[in-house]
Write an enzyme that holds these catalytic residues in place. Sequence first.
Site, mmCIF file in Angstrom:
data_model
loop_
_atom_site.group_PDB
_atom_site.id
_atom_site.type_symbol
_atom_site.label_atom_id
_atom_site.label_comp_id
_atom_site.label_asym_id
_atom_site.label_seq_id
_atom_site.Cartn_x
_atom_site.Cartn_y
_atom_site.Cartn_z
ATOM 1 N N ASP A 37 0.814 -1.216 0.000
ATOM 2 C CA ASP A 37 0.000 0.000 0.000
ATOM 3 C C ASP A 37 0.854 1.275 0.000
ATOM 4 O O ASP A 37 0.409 2.340 0.417
ATOM 5 C CB ASP A 37 -0.969 0.004 1.195
ATOM 6 C CG ASP A 37 -0.235 -0.129 2.514
ATOM 7 O OD1 ASP A 37 1.002 -0.360 2.487
ATOM 8 O OD2 ASP A 37 -0.879 0.009 3.566
ATOM 9 N N HIS A 241 23.166 2.500 -18.887
ATOM 10 C CA HIS A 241 22.153 2.908 -17.908
ATOM 11 C C HIS A 241 22.385 2.254 -16.547
ATOM 12 O O HIS A 241 21.449 1.829 -15.870
ATOM 13 C CB HIS A 241 20.742 2.622 -18.434
ATOM 14 C CG HIS A 241 20.327 3.554 -19.520
ATOM 15 N ND1 HIS A 241 19.295 3.303 -20.384
ATOM 16 C CD2 HIS A 241 20.821 4.767 -19.902
ATOM 17 C CE1 HIS A 241 19.173 4.297 -21.249
ATOM 18 N NE2 HIS A 241 20.093 5.199 -20.966
ATOM 19 N N ASP A 258 26.081 10.658 -14.195
ATOM 20 C CA ASP A 258 25.044 11.234 -15.061
ATOM 21 C C ASP A 258 23.849 11.498 -14.147
ATOM 22 O O ASP A 258 23.164 10.558 -13.737
ATOM 23 C CB ASP A 258 24.699 10.229 -16.175
ATOM 24 C CG ASP A 258 23.685 10.771 -17.172
ATOM 25 O OD1 ASP A 258 23.032 11.793 -16.883
ATOM 26 O OD2 ASP A 258 23.537 10.154 -18.253
ATOM 27 N N ASP A 269 20.117 17.456 -17.196
ATOM 28 C CA ASP A 269 20.669 16.140 -17.550
ATOM 29 C C ASP A 269 22.156 16.348 -17.827
ATOM 30 O O ASP A 269 22.524 16.766 -18.933
ATOM 31 C CB ASP A 269 19.922 15.610 -18.785
ATOM 32 C CG ASP A 269 20.406 14.238 -19.219
ATOM 33 O OD1 ASP A 269 21.165 13.601 -18.461
ATOM 34 O OD2 ASP A 269 20.012 13.805 -20.321
ATOM 35 N N HIS A 348 25.797 5.380 -28.924
ATOM 36 C CA HIS A 348 24.547 6.137 -28.817
ATOM 37 C C HIS A 348 24.646 7.428 -29.627
ATOM 38 O O HIS A 348 25.719 7.769 -30.126
ATOM 39 C CB HIS A 348 24.205 6.433 -27.346
ATOM 40 C CG HIS A 348 25.280 7.176 -26.596
ATOM 41 N ND1 HIS A 348 25.520 8.511 -26.775
ATOM 42 C CD2 HIS A 348 26.164 6.763 -25.655
ATOM 43 C CE1 HIS A 348 26.499 8.890 -25.970
ATOM 44 N NE2 HIS A 348 26.916 7.847 -25.280
ATOM 45 N N HIS A 352 19.610 14.612 -27.209
ATOM 46 C CA HIS A 352 18.141 14.554 -27.322
ATOM 47 C C HIS A 352 17.571 15.883 -26.842
ATOM 48 O O HIS A 352 18.250 16.661 -26.172
ATOM 49 C CB HIS A 352 17.606 13.398 -26.457
ATOM 50 C CG HIS A 352 18.167 13.388 -25.058
ATOM 51 N ND1 HIS A 352 17.652 14.149 -24.042
ATOM 52 C CD2 HIS A 352 19.239 12.735 -24.521
ATOM 53 C CE1 HIS A 352 18.371 13.945 -22.942
ATOM 54 N NE2 HIS A 352 19.341 13.106 -23.198
ATOM 55 N N HIS A 359 14.142 12.828 -21.710
ATOM 56 C CA HIS A 359 14.168 12.625 -23.163
ATOM 57 C C HIS A 359 12.887 13.290 -23.648
ATOM 58 O O HIS A 359 11.835 12.674 -23.702
ATOM 59 C CB HIS A 359 14.211 11.140 -23.514
ATOM 60 C CG HIS A 359 15.474 10.484 -23.039
ATOM 61 N ND1 HIS A 359 15.606 9.146 -22.825
ATOM 62 C CD2 HIS A 359 16.686 11.018 -22.719
ATOM 63 C CE1 HIS A 359 16.837 8.880 -22.412
ATOM 64 N NE2 HIS A 359 17.503 9.999 -22.339
ATOM 65 N N GLU A 382 26.098 15.063 -25.741
ATOM 66 C CA GLU A 382 26.675 14.089 -24.826
ATOM 67 C C GLU A 382 27.396 12.932 -25.517
ATOM 68 O O GLU A 382 26.982 11.778 -25.404
ATOM 69 C CB GLU A 382 25.578 13.532 -23.923
ATOM 70 C CG GLU A 382 24.324 13.057 -24.651
ATOM 71 C CD GLU A 382 23.318 12.411 -23.691
ATOM 72 O OE1 GLU A 382 23.715 11.538 -22.912
ATOM 73 O OE2 GLU A 382 22.129 12.797 -23.743
ATOM 74 N N TYR A 386 33.200 4.124 -24.744
ATOM 75 C CA TYR A 386 33.039 3.039 -23.772
ATOM 76 C C TYR A 386 33.858 1.849 -24.268
ATOM 77 O O TYR A 386 33.508 1.228 -25.277
ATOM 78 C CB TYR A 386 31.560 2.662 -23.642
ATOM 79 C CG TYR A 386 30.677 3.900 -23.477
ATOM 80 C CD1 TYR A 386 30.418 4.440 -22.219
ATOM 81 C CD2 TYR A 386 30.138 4.543 -24.603
ATOM 82 C CE1 TYR A 386 29.647 5.592 -22.089
ATOM 83 C CE2 TYR A 386 29.376 5.696 -24.475
ATOM 84 C CZ TYR A 386 29.129 6.211 -23.223
ATOM 85 O OH TYR A 386 28.379 7.352 -23.097
ATOM 86 N N ARG A 404 31.698 9.843 -20.601
ATOM 87 C CA ARG A 404 30.672 10.647 -21.301
ATOM 88 C C ARG A 404 30.743 12.053 -20.718
ATOM 89 O O ARG A 404 30.999 12.207 -19.510
ATOM 90 C CB ARG A 404 29.279 10.035 -21.117
ATOM 91 C CG ARG A 404 28.181 10.797 -21.840
ATOM 92 C CD ARG A 404 26.846 10.049 -21.974
ATOM 93 N NE ARG A 404 26.241 9.691 -20.704
ATOM 94 C CZ ARG A 404 26.246 8.472 -20.180
ATOM 95 N NH1 ARG A 404 26.842 7.483 -20.826
ATOM 96 N NH2 ARG A 404 25.679 8.233 -19.019
ATOM 97 N N GLU A 406 28.329 15.500 -20.811
ATOM 98 C CA GLU A 406 26.993 15.913 -21.259
ATOM 99 C C GLU A 406 26.628 17.284 -20.707
ATOM 100 O O GLU A 406 26.711 17.517 -19.497
ATOM 101 C CB GLU A 406 25.961 14.889 -20.766
ATOM 102 C CG GLU A 406 24.525 15.283 -21.072
ATOM 103 C CD GLU A 406 23.508 14.203 -20.706
ATOM 104 O OE1 GLU A 406 23.765 13.433 -19.749
ATOM 105 O OE2 GLU A 406 22.468 14.140 -21.372
HETATM 106 N N1 GLY Z 1 20.455 10.602 -18.448
HETATM 107 C C1 GLY Z 1 19.951 10.000 -19.609
HETATM 108 C C2 GLY Z 1 20.581 10.529 -20.812
HETATM 109 O O1 GLY Z 1 21.626 11.131 -20.734
HETATM 110 O O2 GLY Z 1 20.068 10.441 -21.883
HETATM 111 MN MN MN Z 2 20.982 12.844 -21.864
HETATM 112 MN MN MN Z 3 22.336 12.019 -18.996
#
Ligand code: GLY
Ligand code: MN
Ligand code: MN
Length: 437
Positions: A37, A241, A258, A269, A348, A352, A359, A382, A386, A404, A406
């Site tokens: 609950d 992720h 991140d 982000d 990637h 975005h 996103h 970003e 890797y 990365r 970003e």
């Molecule tokens: N934190 C998710 C991305 O960078 O897209």
């Molecule tokens: Mn991002």
């Molecule tokens: Mn990110």
Amino acid sequence: MMKQSEFEKRRRNIMQKIGKGNIGLIASAPNQTRNRDVDYPYRQDSDFYYLTGFNESGALAVFIPEREQGEYILFCREFDEKKALWEGAHSGLEGATEHYGADDSFPIDDLKDILPGMLENKAKVFYPMGRDSDLDHNLLEWINNIRQKSRNCVNAPGELVSLEHILHEMRLFKSAEELKLMRKAGKVSAQAHVRAMKSCKAGMYEYQIEAEIVHELSIEGLRAVAYPSIVAGGKNACVLHYIDNHHKLRKNDLLLIDAGGECNHYAADITRTFPVSGKFSPAQKQLYQLVLDAQLAAIELVKVGTPWNELHDISVEIITTGLIKLGLLKGDIETLIEEETYKEFYMHRIGHWLGMDVHDVGDYKIDDDWRLLEEGMVLTVEPGLYIQADCKTVAAKWRGIGIRIEDDILVTKNGHEVLSRDVPKTIEEIEALMQED
Ligand code: GLY
Ligand code: MN
Ligand code: MN
């Protein structure tokens, strides 16, 4: 808090797009159970909040342009004293009209009795199909019931149209009010990254660094993260992720973070990667500088008129060239790009849209063409590299390194503004910051 006038402006805009003779509907997000609950903290659906500013579950907004008795109708839960005692105040029907600008409000429990009548004689229903199967089902049933009445000169809507398409195009362009919130999200989240860099020491656990981030965000009023923080030491950074965040930090590793806070429903982000010890090794330095060069070149392109894909393409070119120079890739640049060989290490895309959702919504292409950047759009840049720990095709010194970088970029009239600029990213700046007491 966002001003009510901002929501009114958005509703006027959507009314115009829906058009006279049609109707628009959108439901609030449901509560989500965590266990038994216990619910997760409530997060309103971004589309619903964008149009209403209403932060409760159990609500449905209806837009009927030029309806004489009022165009904006909010179905919501009635005020319940007992519920208020246990869970705190909620708006109730009066609150919906007094504080949230609804022209009319009805109990959500009466939806089945009232809404079908509102659908009669409307040509199109603008609705985000596929989010709530019960509501989808009910809506089709109500429309079918109206069809049965067609002999009585009552017409059923003939078309279901995606509300998202027009709404998401609106959300893609941020207003001055939205940008105030996004600037704050960027600034405070940058501060949180600085705090993480300063507090990092070998032997700490990743979740302890996560706690530093959350501390800084909360102290500054950002009570929610925009997405689960990724705090990934060493080879964990190669899991894109990674959110386990439970490993111990080792002194020779890099740490990739991140993380971003949410300011009144608007996300930051940000990713930074830095050495746990405060000093990059020569191999880490070489790969880091390559990612940074790609990121800076892509950011440089952020201005009105640049096609979205050019940001990605320049990052691929710089990273592939660099990987050849460092000996991680072999062959000629054109072939490696054409055959997408670089994707083993950079899998990637460059970024975005960013806004109420991390996103965020909005099309990246119009018909078959990549969209050109326009003033008021916000996007992330970003790039990353890797090198999996078990990658046998590269020298041992590169293995297990994930990087990365970003940032969050607003397209302005004359170029761009980096909303996340307050967190350092050159090798010298990072090493200097980490050496401070
Ligand atoms: N934190 C998710 C991305 O960078 O897209
Ligand atoms: Mn991002
Ligand atoms: Mn990110």
